[in-house]
Write a protein that holds these residues in place. Structure first.
Motif, PDB file in Angstrom:
ATOM      1  N   PRO A  60      42.493  50.338  37.874  1.00 45.70           N
ATOM      2  CA  PRO A  60      41.113  49.836  37.774  1.00 45.70           C
ATOM      3  C   PRO A  60      40.889  48.884  36.592  1.00 45.70           C
ATOM      4  O   PRO A  60      40.146  47.903  36.727  1.00 45.70           O
ATOM      5  N   LEU A  89      29.931  45.086  42.198  1.00 44.75           N
ATOM      6  CA  LEU A  89      31.110  45.944  42.381  1.00 44.75           C
ATOM      7  C   LEU A  89      30.941  46.839  43.601  1.00 44.75           C
ATOM      8  O   LEU A  89      29.936  47.538  43.726  1.00 44.75           O
ATOM      9  N   THR A  90      31.929  46.825  44.488  1.00 38.23           N
ATOM     10  CA  THR A  90      31.987  47.778  45.590  1.00 38.23           C
ATOM     11  C   THR A  90      33.205  48.658  45.352  1.00 38.23           C
ATOM     12  O   THR A  90      34.282  48.147  45.049  1.00 38.23           O
ATOM     13  N   SER A  91      33.014  49.979  45.429  1.00 39.83           N
ATOM     14  CA  SER A  91      34.153  50.876  45.244  1.00 39.83           C
ATOM     15  C   SER A  91      33.919  52.160  46.026  1.00 39.83           C
ATOM     16  O   SER A  91      32.787  52.621  46.164  1.00 39.83           O
ATOM     17  N   ASN A  92      34.999  52.726  46.534  1.00 39.23           N
ATOM     18  CA  ASN A  92      34.882  54.010  47.233  1.00 39.23           C
ATOM     19  C   ASN A  92      35.479  55.145  46.405  1.00 39.23           C
ATOM     20  O   ASN A  92      35.705  56.244  46.914  1.00 39.23           O
ATOM     21  N   SER A  93      35.699  54.886  45.121  1.00 40.95           N
ATOM     22  CA  SER A  93      36.224  55.960  44.284  1.00 40.95           C
ATOM     23  C   SER A  93      35.127  56.971  43.980  1.00 40.95           C
ATOM     24  O   SER A  93      33.991  56.608  43.701  1.00 40.95           O
ATOM     25  N   TRP A  98      37.677  56.487  37.224  1.00 42.94           N
ATOM     26  CA  TRP A  98      38.007  55.169  37.791  1.00 42.94           C
ATOM     27  C   TRP A  98      37.059  54.119  37.222  1.00 42.94           C
ATOM     28  O   TRP A  98      37.477  53.036  36.801  1.00 42.94           O
ATOM     29  N   TYR A  99      35.768  54.471  37.181  1.00 38.59           N
ATOM     30  CA  TYR A  99      34.759  53.518  36.715  1.00 38.59           C
ATOM     31  C   TYR A  99      34.871  53.296  35.209  1.00 38.59           C
ATOM     32  O   TYR A  99      34.636  52.205  34.709  1.00 38.59           O
ATOM     33  N   PHE A 102      37.732  50.981  34.844  1.00 44.08           N
ATOM     34  CA  PHE A 102      37.282  49.650  35.266  1.00 44.08           C
ATOM     35  C   PHE A 102      36.492  49.003  34.130  1.00 44.08           C
ATOM     36  O   PHE A 102      36.711  47.839  33.770  1.00 44.08           O
ATOM     37  N   GLU A 126      35.019  49.844  50.342  1.00 46.88           N
ATOM     38  CA  GLU A 126      36.375  49.444  49.938  1.00 46.88           C
ATOM     39  C   GLU A 126      36.304  48.558  48.694  1.00 46.88           C
ATOM     40  O   GLU A 126      35.413  47.708  48.599  1.00 46.88           O
ATOM     41  N   VAL A 127      37.243  48.720  47.782  1.00 44.66           N
ATOM     42  CA  VAL A 127      37.126  48.059  46.480  1.00 44.66           C
ATOM     43  C   VAL A 127      37.090  46.531  46.606  1.00 44.66           C
ATOM     44  O   VAL A 127      37.970  45.913  47.208  1.00 44.66           O
TER      45      VAL A 127
END
Lengths: 296, 296
Positions: A60, A89-93, A98-99, A102, A126-127
């Protein structure tokens, strides 16, 4: 449980400025308010997506750093310096770590280029990182469309290092090129004198052939480049692969002894006609590298 | 065969302006250059994603229109008018007609609000639209953080219409509410006087409870709202659903007879303390609507 708010809190320390010479209202409201600078604003958008622009197993920190770096590259290619950015930001975590990682990659590049985050949005999926960059011209804005016949063609560094870094990463091979892929350095120091002397300019993100091709098309000229004069990492495919984030510019031969320009690589000359000829061993090479396109 | 260039060509007519009082360099180069306006710039980012913010079977025209409208809403909530936008479009459609339809929805909303597209990016992937909006204050910027005890709370229109539109769309039922979901109208005409009179302001995108809750939190106050005074479409869940894109603002009772403000819906009052109490039949309602969060 993770929520948009949890995630935004990770970024909060980057946008915690109450009043500032640049930003009047930062994050935490509906929009940011940027103080008028009496200078024309240069703005570009760049999307970096998992499995398209970076591999699925990317860290990340590296996703953040790389996404911002490649977006900044468009400012360098205009002869502009960066001032602030915003991020979608798009994320599926579902892991707050993770953030945080990032954010630390983001903070590293903000500090490196002394720029500010002024806002953004976060959503589930999806990231993908949509980076909006903002800056101002060093001197004058340099377009793609002003190359003249007889101008010399320069690049600011070797091609193919990013490509090699990605190959090494995929093969689990330790190599110094991996940094070229994940943490490309954007040559703003060069952009400064390019802004003064260049007739046209572009960043090499989609491959030299495609990007120099764009200068030729928009300037309604052709180009002849000499293979032996092009610093490459591997082979001729470095000319069309992309991920380089070096700058390609054209400039009148009157500037060729300039102390800054003479340090770059002169790879050819703008000619009449259209298209790019590659000369190797004094003959034209047949090369069909089209350059990067996420739809192909 | 589809390519990024094919797709960008669909948008070309929207960004074909050579020189302009606003935009010095439009699309087709590395970045756009926006002429300095001597006015502070208001900027926000909003991501709209398939299956999260709009259903999978949405028309491309509606995806474009809705994505831009909901992003513009953040400007209205600051007391600002829109001037230009840029877009980061991700799509996995291989049909150029999809992009032409998307562009026509985009053109419709650009024309409706008299705003300009100044650039963007396109990449391959699940449909997602990152919209960057830019504007300037009508009068003064209205923050979320300045509501005062005793201020009245207003909303500019009924809640739940967007929610109902989405339900009707999913049930294949023809209804006028479908337009509320796909083509929400952003109340910039109201934003103009709100900018003069309001103490705080937010757009109702995540549900009244969450959005008014944000005003309360940032202003360090509480709120009492009267259920019978709130124009709703269906039931109490309209207070927490979102997709409304009406404005919620607070304003001193000294302005309550103002010709514009008196046309909006006064739904309660700012109180000391924190949190929001809903009063129905003179008693407090127990309601746990948390509002929209794409991660929950």
């Amino acid at each position: 449980l993770i929520s948009e708010l949890n995630i935004l809190n990770c970024f909060q320390h980057l946008v915690d400025y109450k009043s500032d010479e640049l930003v009047l209202v930062g994050s935490g409201d509906d929009a940011a308010v940027i103080k008028s600078q009496l200078k024309d604003l240069v703005h570009s958008v760049d999307i970096s997506k998992i499995n398209t622009h970076f591999p699925e197993d990317s860290q990340p920190e590296n996703i953040a750093y790389r996404s911002v770096a490649v977006a900044l590259s468009d400012l360098a290619a205009m002869g502009a310096y960066p001032s602030f950015i915003s991020i979608g930001l798009t994320s599926n975590s579902n892991d707050i770590e993770w953030y945080k990682k990032f954010t630390s990659g983001l903070e590293a590049i903000l500090n490196e280029y002394q720029i500010k985050l002024i806002g953004g949005d976060v959503t589930f999926g999806e990231v993908s990182v949509c980076v909006n960059v903002f800056g101002y011209a060093y001197d004058k804005i340099v377009l793609r469309s002003n190359a003249k016949i007889g101008d010399l063609i320069y690049i600011t560094g070797p091609l193919g290092e990013g490509r090699q870094g990605l190959i090494d990463w995929k093969n689990n091979k330790k190599s110094s090129y991996i940094k070229n892929f994940f943490n490309p350095k954007i040559p703003f120091n060069k952009s400064k004198y390019i802004s003064q002397f260049a007739s046209s300019c572009i960043d090499i993100s989609d491959g030299l052939m495609k990007d120099l091709g764009s200068i030729c098309k928009l300037s309604e000229v052709g180009a002849e480049i000499v293979y032996e004069d092009i610093p490459i990492t591997n082979d001729i495919n470095d000319l069309s692969y992309g991920d380089d984030y070096k700058i390609c510019y054209t400039c009148s031969p009157t500037h060729k002894n300039n102390e800054f320009i003479s340090q770059d690589f002169c790879i050819g000359e703008i000619k009449s006609g259209n298209g790019i000829s590659i000369i190797k061993d004094n003959s034209i090479v047949d090369f069909n590298g089209n350059g990067w396109d996420s739809f192909e």
